[in-house]
Write an enzyme that holds these catalytic residues in place. Structure first.
Site, PDB file in Angstrom:
ATOM      1  CB  SER A 144      -1.005  -0.082   1.261  1.00 13.21           C
ATOM      2  OG  SER A 144      -2.051   0.887   1.047  1.00 13.21           O
ATOM      3  CD  GLU A 238      -5.685  -3.584  -4.239  1.00 11.32           C
ATOM      4  OE1 GLU A 238      -5.248  -2.473  -3.834  1.00 11.32           O
ATOM      5  OE2 GLU A 238      -5.222  -4.323  -4.599  1.00 11.32           O
ATOM      6  CG  HIS A 268      -5.736  -2.335  -0.258  1.00 10.34           C
ATOM      7  ND1 HIS A 268      -4.657  -1.436  -1.371  1.00 10.34           N
ATOM      8  CD2 HIS A 268      -5.037  -1.663   0.850  1.00 10.34           C
ATOM      9  CE1 HIS A 268      -3.963  -0.886  -0.846  1.00 10.34           C
ATOM     10  NE2 HIS A 268      -3.939  -0.918   0.353  1.00 10.34           N
TER      11      HIS A 268
END
Length: 297
Positions: A144, A238, A268
């Site tokens: 991320s 996502e 995610h």
């Protein structure tokens, strides 16, 4: 691949109490609790320390190669998360590669806005080199925001004239803090974890007075020439899907050896759910194979 597993994970994530855009005094401890709710396997040990003046957690797995290192950068939208909380995912990846991991506890926003996280990541990398670990024995991974930070770190390594790590794995990278990807809207109903509003708030915390177009904050705008081979993993559900796609295209324009793998129907950082999701375990296996190849020559 199991639709039942994907549906169960989607329902679980939609019921989470965590709000990435919520008040940090509440959300930080909640995220820490969620990330550390499952104990590490018995053959995994962790030890706090520092590299280059930056706090780190070394994650050792039984049988790991003693001189090869995975440098790991955690997620949390630059405002949450910790090196210790990331030990579980870091250990799952390092176990498959057969090396130890070092998870970096970079400073968080808004208390420490850009470029504090990047400065810490670079200082930790320098510290790893100064400790006697050669760059050709280092691989890099992040999830991320940590994946976006990993790309910014590699461009900083290049610009400082340092030797690059051998390879890097980027899990669901957040690479555009201006949030301009079409998937921010067209995947909004599919994404059970992230919202554009939450990311917008965290981007403002991290950027401060810096423009989101700054290539060191949003590496989709960076010159990526000279970076090592990259593997990018992302799920089709996502809102950050387009971040991954555009980052791969940017790397390709810079003549970087880049592989983009889009897994249908998953959310995610889906490799973090490998214990309950076949696709997550398969992604970790792919990533490990990719990283092991760094040490094959």
């Amino acid at each position: 691949m199991s639709k039942q597993q994907r549906d169960a994970l989607d329902a679980l994530m939609r019921g989470w109490p965590l709000d990435l855009g919520g008040e940090l005094t509440t959300q930080r401890p909640l995220m820490q609790q969620m990330m550390t709710s499952h104990p590490l396997p018995e053959d995994v040990t962790t030890e706090p320390g520092e590299l280059g003046g930056v706090p780190v957690v070394t994650v050792d797995v039984a049988g790991a190669h003693p001189t090869r290192v995975l440098l790991y950068l955690h997620g949390g939208a630059y405002a949450m998360g910790s090196a210790a909380a990331a030990a579980g995912l870091a250990s799952e990846l390092s176990r498959r590669v057969g090396i130890r991991a070092v998870s970096v506890d970079y400073r968080l926003a808004p208390e420490h806005p850009f470029p504090a996280a990047l400065d810490d990541a670079l200082a930790a990398y320098r510290g790893l080199l100064d400790s006697g670990v050669d760059a050709d024995r280092i691989v890099l991974a992040g999830e991320s925001a940590g994946a976006g930070l990993a790309v910014a770190l590699m461009t900083a390594i290049r610009d400082k004239g340092l030797e690059q790590p051998r390879r890097a794995v980027l899990l669901s990278p957040w690479a555009d803090l201006a949030l301009t990807g079409a998937s921010m809207s067209d995947r909004a109903k599919l994404d059970p974890a992230l919202t554009a509003d939450a990311l917008r708030r965290r981007a403002a915390d991290y950027l401060g007075d810096t423009t989101p177009m700054d290539p060191s904050a949003s590496p989709i705008h960076a010159d990526l020439a000279g970076l090592p081979p990259l593997l990018i993993e992302v799920g089709s559900h996502e809102i950050l899907l387009d971040d991954a796609v555009r980052l791969a295209a940017r790397a390709a324009r810079g003549e970087v050896d880049v592989t983009l793998h889009v897994t249908p129907g998953v959310p995610h950082v889906f490799p973090g759910f490998a214990a309950a999701l076949d696709e997550g375990a398969e992604a970790l296996d792919r990533a490990a194979s990719f990283l092991r190849a760094a040490f094959a020559t």
